[in-house]
Structures are given as structure tokens and as C-alpha cells.
Design an enzyme around this catalytic site. Structure first.
Site, mmCIF file in Angstrom:
data_model
loop_
_atom_site.group_PDB
_atom_site.id
_atom_site.type_symbol
_atom_site.label_atom_id
_atom_site.label_comp_id
_atom_site.label_asym_id
_atom_site.label_seq_id
_atom_site.Cartn_x
_atom_site.Cartn_y
_atom_site.Cartn_z
ATOM 1 N N CYS A 1 0.828 -1.207 0.000
ATOM 2 C CA CYS A 1 0.000 0.000 0.000
ATOM 3 C C CYS A 1 0.862 1.257 0.000
ATOM 4 O O CYS A 1 1.732 1.418 0.859
ATOM 5 C CB CYS A 1 -0.923 -0.010 1.215
ATOM 6 S SG CYS A 1 -1.953 1.479 1.364
ATOM 7 N N CYS B 1 -7.113 0.790 -5.612
ATOM 8 C CA CYS B 1 -6.870 0.264 -4.269
ATOM 9 C C CYS B 1 -5.380 0.187 -3.962
ATOM 10 O O CYS B 1 -4.603 -0.377 -4.733
ATOM 11 C CB CYS B 1 -7.496 -1.123 -4.158
ATOM 12 S SG CYS B 1 -7.302 -1.894 -2.544
#
Length: 358
Positions: free
Chosen positions: A123, A345
Site C-alpha cells: 500500500c 486500491c
């Protein structure tokens, strides 16, 4: 919503809090209800617009308070219609929110922190580290100052930050979005995500009626912990055990639980080549989630710089999806949106803030 005025913010306050501040400033109690109407129904940007409050009381309010709304700093439009907005927050930091139109649906992905403590390896936000919590006003401003606000059908807390690590402000924001005195949305239109932060998650389960999405990404605790450090603090197995005690999460045929099924439990599952994409992983998922009434959203991994991960191929995605569906877990592959503007995402990051610091 500049951080330099020194005034307190009205946006995010409950009806009870607005009534209390009105009394503290020597105004009638009903002024609290008027304030709520202007903030959440009429959605004003300034106290001066609150025309049914006397000029003297508006001036008194303005001495101490401001609404707390500010327009996006910048925006980027994807070729697929997704639009990413950059907002400045009360701390002076910056966060991104993503508007995703899809036919009759229009979803807004909001942020809850500047940066994130969870440090998930795949991430971009996790690489920033944690900088500050968003206030309830910061969160709500992403909704109320969105140019496409009137088109929204759903809100997901899946942007920058871990919502359960900022649970006080997330609950204040979702209350304002769902309360009769607020935005008056149905809680089923709002989904809050988590990697698994025990204290915040328990409060969310007990105090909110919004839906829950758990960032799972691997059924094996050891392998999950290797890429998601939060696993070491509150693992996926105790998380499943906790969820199994809540009516909307557990498999049951009891009639009394039927009304709770409007609240949905979803597991988010980013699929990585050779790491979590085999039928062996599918079998482990079926076993892990057996006690729960849940869905799985499979998500294609979008490559970020300097990563050991690769996205899996379409054949493996479909094979895993079909296996899970055949074994009783409703599973879908989420359409990829906004990748060309780094809005997909795991790709949100605040480069603008890094540039301002330089």
C-alpha cells in the site's frame, strides 16, 4: 477549512452538541436544530448564509466558529470517469478522496487519516507512515464539498488511513451521515474498512450500523503477517472469532437475525501472483470463513514502485473466484478503476504534501 483561523468547527457536531453550544452562547435551544438543518440539510458553507438565525446571533457564532468546509485543492480525471480529489485538512495535511461513477451507482472513497500506521507492504499510503488523524469535519468535508455530492449513492471508508485507528472521529462522521438530524442516509449505504484494529473494531460493531469490510489478503496468519504487520497485533483468526458473535456476521437460520442482514460483512482480497492465488488458498479461505455470512471482493493488484508483488493473471483470478462461489462464499472480482491517476486500491498517496515539505 484552513488550519490558521483558530476558530472551532461546526461541521461534525451532533444535534446535542449544537444545542449545547447555542445555549453556551446565550441563544435559544432551538437554535441547535436550526444549525443542524443549515449544516447537514441545506449544506451551507458559511454562517452568514443561516438566514433564520438573527444577525446578532450569526455574528456571535462567527466570533468563535466557522462551518468547516473547503473546496478540493486539485482534482484528476481518469479515462474511465473516476475522479480523484485532493483535500487539505485541519492539521494542514492533505488527503485524497476518489469519486467512482458506475451507471446508476456513484461511490465516494473517503480517507480517515493523513498517512497510516498499519504499514501494509503493498500500500502506497502505508509507506508514508502516520502523520495525523482526520477530524469528523475533515472526513465530512470530503462528502459535503464534493462537486458530485448530489450523485452519490454509496460511501466507503477505504481511502488513506485505518478507520478503526481513528474510531472516535469515524463514528462522529458516520453518525452525522446517518442521523435524522444529519445527512439522513441509510447506514447500509456506508461501508467502513479495517485491517483489524481490535479496540476500534469492537466499538464500530457495537456503536454503528454501517457495513464492514475487512482487508484480508491472505488466509494464513503467518503469510498475512509478513505483508500486513497489523496481523501480529490482532490476527485474522481472533478477528473471525469476534465477528462470529454478531448477528449480521454469523451464519444462522434464526428469524430474529433477519433484520440485521441489511448490514453486510465483506472481505477484501487483493490477489498476488504466487502468494495467495491458488486453490489451496481458496480451501484455506473457505475453512477460515466457515462461521461467517460474508462476501469476498477480489481485487486485482496494481503495481506500485519498488515492490516484490505482481498481480496474478485472469485465469487464476477466475479459477479462485469460481472455487469460492462453488463452496458457498459469494465472491466477485471488483472492476479496476482509476489506475491511470493512481486512484485504485492501495495506490493513494499524497505527493503534493511531500512536494510542499521539500
Amino acid at each position: 477549512m484552513t488550519p490558521t483561523t483558530g476558530k472551532k468547527i461546526l461541521l461534525g457536531l451532533s444535534l446535542e452538541q449544537l444545542t449545547q453550544l447555542a445555549e453556551e452562547l446565550g441563544m435559544p435551544r432551538f437554535t441547535g436544530k436550526q444549525l443542524a438543518g443549515w449544516l447537514y440539510d441545506k449544506r451551507v458553507t458559511s454562517i452568514e448564509e443561516m438566514s433564520n438565525i438573527s444577525k446578532a446571533n450569526r455574528e456571535r457564532l462567527s466570533e468563535h466558529y466557522e462551518v468547516g468546509r473547503s473546496a478540493p485543492v486539485t482534482s484528476e480525471l481518469s479515462k474511465d470517469g473516476t475522479r480523484k480529489y485532493l483535500f487539505r485538512v485541519r492539521s494542514g495535511g492533505l488527503v485524497e478522496a476518489v469519486f467512482i461513477p458506475d451507471g446508476d451507482r456513484a461511490t465516494l472513497c473517503v480517507s480517515s487519516q493523513v498517512g497510516c500506521k498499519m504499514a501494509c507492504e503493498f500500500c502506497m499510503t502505508g509507506r508514508q507512515g502516520f502523520m495525523s488523524q482526520l477530524t469528523a469535519a475533515d472526513i465530512l468535508n470530503q462528502v459535503y464539498s464534493l462537486p458530485e455530492r448530489e450523485r452519490l449513492t454509496n460511501i466507503v471508508f477505504m481511502g488513506q488511513g485505518e478507520p478503526m485507528d481513528n474510531i472516535d472521529n469515524v463514528l462522529r462522521a458516520t453518525e452525522a451521515l446517518t442521523a435524522p438530524w444529519g445527512y439522513a442516509w441509510s447506514p447500509k449505504r456506508i461501508t467502513v474498512s479495517t485491517v483489524g484494529v481490535a479496540k476500534g473494531l469492537r466499538r464500530f460493531l457495537d456503536e454503528s450500523k454501517c457495513s464492514l469490510a475487512v482487508s484480508l489478503h491472505h488466509p494464513n496468519p503467518t503469510e498475512r503477517g509478513a505483508m500486513m504487520p497489523a496481523e501480529r497485533a490482532f490476527g485474522i483468526e481472533p478477528l473471525v472469532e469476534l465477528l462470529s458473535h454478531y448477528d449480521f456476521c454469523r451464519k444462522t437460520t434464526d428469524d430474529y437475525a433477519e433484520g440485521t442482514k441489511q448490514r453486510r460483512l465483506t472481505f477484501e482480497y487483493i490477489v498476488f501472483r504466487g502468494i495467495n492465488d491458488s486453490l489451496e488458498h481458496g480451501r484455506a479461505l473457505v475453512q477460515l470463513l466457515a462461521p461467517l455470512d460474508c462476501r469476498i471482493n477480489m481485487i486485482r493488484f496494481h503495481t506500485i514502485p519498488d515492490t516484490r508483488f505482481d498481480g496474478t493473471d485472469e485465469t487464476a483470478m477466475l479459477r479462485l473466484r469460481d472455487y469460492l462461489n462453488a463452496h458457498g462464499i459469494t465472491t466477485t472480482i471488483r472492476a479496476s478503476r482509476g489506475q491511470d491517476i493512481y486512484a485504485a486500491c492501495g495506490m493513494l498517496t499524497t505527493k503534493r504534501m511531500e512536494e510542499e515539505r521539500a
